[in-house]
Design an enzyme around this catalytic site. Structure first.
Site, short mmCIF file in Angstrom:
data_model
loop_
_atom_site.label_atom_id
_atom_site.label_comp_id
_atom_site.label_asym_id
_atom_site.label_seq_id
_atom_site.Cartn_x
_atom_site.Cartn_y
_atom_site.Cartn_z
N TYR A 24 -42.40 62.34 100.25
CA TYR A 24 -42.53 63.03 101.53
C TYR A 24 -43.85 63.78 101.70
CZ TYR A 24 -37.54 62.06 101.70
OH TYR A 24 -36.32 61.44 101.71
N ASN A 77 -35.79 63.69 113.82
CA ASN A 77 -35.68 63.18 112.46
C ASN A 77 -34.35 63.72 111.96
OD1 ASN A 77 -35.71 62.61 109.74
ND2 ASN A 77 -37.87 63.16 109.45
N ASP A 90 -23.65 60.22 119.78
CA ASP A 90 -22.92 60.47 121.02
C ASP A 90 -23.52 61.64 121.81
OD1 ASP A 90 -21.24 58.37 120.47
OD2 ASP A 90 -19.54 59.62 119.88
N HIS A 103 -39.05 59.03 111.06
CA HIS A 103 -38.81 59.18 109.62
C HIS A 103 -40.15 59.20 108.92
CE1 HIS A 103 -34.55 58.60 110.07
NE2 HIS A 103 -34.82 57.61 110.89
N ILE A 104 -40.32 60.11 108.00
CA ILE A 104 -41.57 60.24 107.25
C ILE A 104 -41.79 59.02 106.37
CG2 ILE A 104 -42.78 61.60 105.50
CD1 ILE A 104 -41.30 64.08 106.74
N THR A 105 -40.73 58.57 105.71
CA THR A 105 -40.83 57.40 104.84
C THR A 105 -40.36 56.16 105.60
OG1 THR A 105 -38.59 57.61 103.96
CG2 THR A 105 -40.36 58.79 102.78
#
Length: 145
Positions: A24, A77, A90, A103-105
């Site tokens: 990360y 995220n 929902d 998403h970082i990865t």
């Protein structure tokens, strides 16, 4: 009219900078939020709200509050909830606020259980694997949406 953008970060993202830095990086969530506020500040007609919580119900509550605040775009995220939370899905659908999943990865290069997202089929876009730059790209898109 002021464009309101909400940046939501889910569980364990408060540990950025120290949690598995090989995956990360060393940038903290505070750094990401500060950079995001600076990016939005360049646009006189925009306002950014940031929110992080480790609890699914509180994230759902914040998404619902966004509708009442007149938020026009969400960047989320959802962390591990990406792969498990029908409730967050929902809430996003219930508010009908357009959103980008970040998403970082690259979750598709990781464990198989991370390959499925309950959010991505409803997101305008999914940004994964660009590191913290993914937030910058998502904000830029949101400001021009």
């Amino acid at each position: 009219m002021v464009k309101k953008v909400l940046l939501i970060n889910g569980p364990n993202l408060n540990l950025l900078g120290t949690r598995e830095p090989e995956k990360y990086g060393t940038t903290t969530l505070k750094d990401i939020e500060m950079e995001a506020h600076q990016q939005v500040a360049k646009h006189q007609d925009a306002e950014l709200f940031t929110y992080q919580n480790n609890t699914e119900g509180f994230i759902i509550d914040r998404i619902q509050e966004a509708k009442q605040q007149g938020v026009g775009f969400i960047i989320i995220n959802a962390g591990a909830y990406t792969h498990t939370s029908v409730g967050i899905r929902d809430a996003l659908l219930g508010t009908a606020i357009p959103f980008i999943e970040v998403h970082i990865t690259n979750v598709h290069q990781r464990e198989p259980f991370r390959h499925h997202s309950y959010l991505s089929d409803k997101a305008i876009a999914v940004i994964a694997g660009l590191g913290v730059y993914g937030y910058t790209a998502a904000i830029e898109y949101a400001l021009n949406y």
